[in-house]
Design an enzyme around this catalytic site. Structure first.
Site, PDB file in Angstrom:
ATOM      1  N   LYS A  81       0.843  -1.189   0.000  1.00  0.00           N
ATOM      2  CA  LYS A  81       0.000   0.000   0.000  1.00  0.00           C
ATOM      3  C   LYS A  81       0.883   1.245   0.000  1.00  0.00           C
ATOM      4  CE  LYS A  81      -4.106   1.665   2.515  1.00  0.00           C
ATOM      5  NZ  LYS A  81      -5.046   1.369   3.627  1.00  0.00           N
ATOM      6  N   SER A 156      -9.858   1.522   2.401  1.00  0.00           N
ATOM      7  CA  SER A 156      -8.878   2.248   1.618  1.00  0.00           C
ATOM      8  C   SER A 156      -7.808   1.369   0.979  1.00  0.00           C
ATOM      9  CB  SER A 156      -8.187   3.292   2.512  1.00  0.00           C
ATOM     10  OG  SER A 156      -7.441   2.671   3.545  1.00  0.00           O
ATOM     11  N   SER A 180     -10.685  -0.514   6.493  1.00  0.00           N
ATOM     12  CA  SER A 180      -9.904  -0.379   5.265  1.00  0.00           C
ATOM     13  C   SER A 180      -9.217  -1.654   4.802  1.00  0.00           C
ATOM     14  CB  SER A 180      -8.855   0.722   5.431  1.00  0.00           C
ATOM     15  OG  SER A 180      -9.455   1.992   5.424  1.00  0.00           O
TER      16      SER A 180
END
Length: 474
Positions: A81, A156, A180
């Site tokens: 990420k 996310s 997320s």
């Protein structure tokens, strides 16, 4: 190539050890797959293929006995990420405000991956500042769900989950402050682990926020265990990280005789029929395996969850984002501006202390409801998916169900409030639109092994592996 890209990490490592597969061969297959699907999926912000190929060759040498012994993730491609900092590389969190920012040091999870021999071959998309349950930004564009490009892979950690579903990574990093990790897991048919607070070290200052934590995304429970065991343990950069380091078991007894509380609505969440059907099917499968399943109700309401999270995010996360944005609101996405407006009004809804009163009551209510049970089972989201590219500001509708805000369509935030509870998010089936759905297995505080024991059992009785006849049609 098709079989290689959907290998599990545990399978790949076993093949490496037998010298039946080379880490270079596997990585080349993922690179080829990336070239095929990335224009549509758009899960990657940065490709690190040249460096990764060098690392893969070094890993291959270790498996051939040339040098030190292979490490736990030796040769396994991992997508990271973008918010997980890599020293010397961009750290923008998807915001034009941060364009040109370069990380000074690695995030703790990045150090753990590299120290374990993992190969970070790509970095993945997020919403701006990781504040939403979808993934699109002015900086990176729109990330799509490989199962159905009309829908988002969630957020996310949407880029991480999309990469796993698309077959361009074997493991991927995630984080979770309101769902997320778990929301993208549900929307893409992957496995996400929200570790209990402090189990996996984070990056300051948000490492001090007791709602959040860094975690793992994978396609199988075994891969999640493998990955989590690499990330778990204290780090001096995060004083909340727990000592001593634990190691999750890799083998578990059958779950027969365990007791599970089924809670479909977590109070008053408006759960779509296809999600409820799949949740009950997962519960029935556990019951057929000898698990005692009993349905319960919780006295929670979306309104009080919203009040608690409003005051919490207003005081911490919203304040941090506002500090970064300053007077440059013209550069942020519309949903970021809306988030800042919402967070700024948190004080009108009550103080941080008022939020703590709601949180502690909810924590007691969950503990009392779970008394006599080993774990709780519930949906991850009330709907199978959210539409792609929509900022979801204000009320919106999905298949006739109206929601005041996207957090009313997801069912993860109550377990950020109860963040000492480990939660394993696993697939439960597919919605009527073809997009995967998921359930959460919630354990008692810091009882990580139990959620994995039940997750392994559910995976055994209702297999969801990305077999040749069960993959996105990309």
């Amino acid at each position: 190539m098709s079989e290689l890209i959907y290998l599990s990490a545990t399978e790949a490592r076993a093949l490496f050890a037998k010298r039946a597969l080379s880490p270079v061969e596997l990585l080349q297959a993922l690179i080829e797959r990336t070239e095929q699907v990335e224009p549509e999926v758009n899960a990657f912000t940065e490709r690190l293929f040249d460096e990764a190929l060098v690392a893969a060759a070094q890993a291959e040498a270790r498996y051939l006995g040339k040098g030190p012994a292979p490490r736990p993730l030796e040769g396994i491609p991992v997508a990271a990420k973008e918010k997980h900092a890599i020293a010397g590389r961009s750290l923008t969190e998807g915001s034009l405000i941060n364009k040109g920012n370069v990380a000074a040091e690695n995030a703790p999870v990045i150090d753990r991956i590299l120290d374990a021999g993992g190969i970070i071959h790509a970095r993945t998309t997020t919403p701006e500042f990781s504040i939403s349950a979808f993934t699109h930004t002015p900086m990176w564009g729109v990330t799509r769900n490989p199962w159905n490009p009309d829908y988002t892979p969630g957020g996310s950690s949407g880029g991480s989950a999309a990469a796993l579903a698309a077959g361009t990574a074997l493991l991927a990093t995630a984080s979770d402050i309101g769902g997320s990790t778990r929301i993208p897991a549900a929307f893409t048919g992957t496995v996400g682990f929200k570790a209990p607070y402090g189990r996996i070290p984070g990056t300051p200052p948000l490492s001090m926020d007791f709602y959040r934590g860094d975690g793992t995304l994978a396609r199988t429970v075994d891969d999640t265990i493998l990955f989590a065991n690499v990330l778990i343990g204290p780090d001096p950069r995060d004083h909340t990280s727990l000592r001593p380091r634990i190691a999750l078991p890799t083998e578990y007894e059958p779950a027969a005789g365990m007791r599970v509380a089924l809670c479909v609505r977590l109070g008053d969440y408006d759960v779509k029929p296809d999600v409820e059907r799949n949740t009950r099917a997962a519960a029935d499968a556990l019951a057929q395996a000898g698990v005692v399943v009993e349905e319960i109700e919780l006295p929670w309401t979306r309104a009080e969850v919203g009040r608690a999270t409003s005051m919490h995010f207003g005081a911490i996360f919203g304040a941090l984002v506002q500090d970064v944005v300053g007077d440059q609101r013209d550069l942020v996405a519309p949903y970021t501006a809306a988030f800042l407006d919402w967070a700024a009004k948190a004080a009108d809804r009550g103080s941080f202390l008022d939020g703590l009163r709601i949180e502690t009551r909810m924590q007691r209510e969950l503990a009392e409801a779970m008394a006599g049970f080993d774990a709780l089972l519930c949906p991850t989201a009330a709907i199978p998916a959210l539409p792609v590219g929509d900022d979801l500001i204000g009320e919106f509708e999905v298949d006739g169900h109206r929601f005041a805000r996207f957090s009313d369509a997801t069912m993860t935030t109550p377990f950020n409030i109860n963040n000492r509870c480990p939660v394993l998010a696993v697939p439960s089936g597919h919605g009527d639109n073809g997009v995967p759905t998921g359930v959460q297995i919630v354990g008692h505080t810091y009882d990580d092994a139990t959620v994995f024991r039940l997750g392994k059992e559910l995976e055994r009785v209702r297999p969801w592996a990305y077999a040749e006849n069960h993959r996105p049609a990309l």
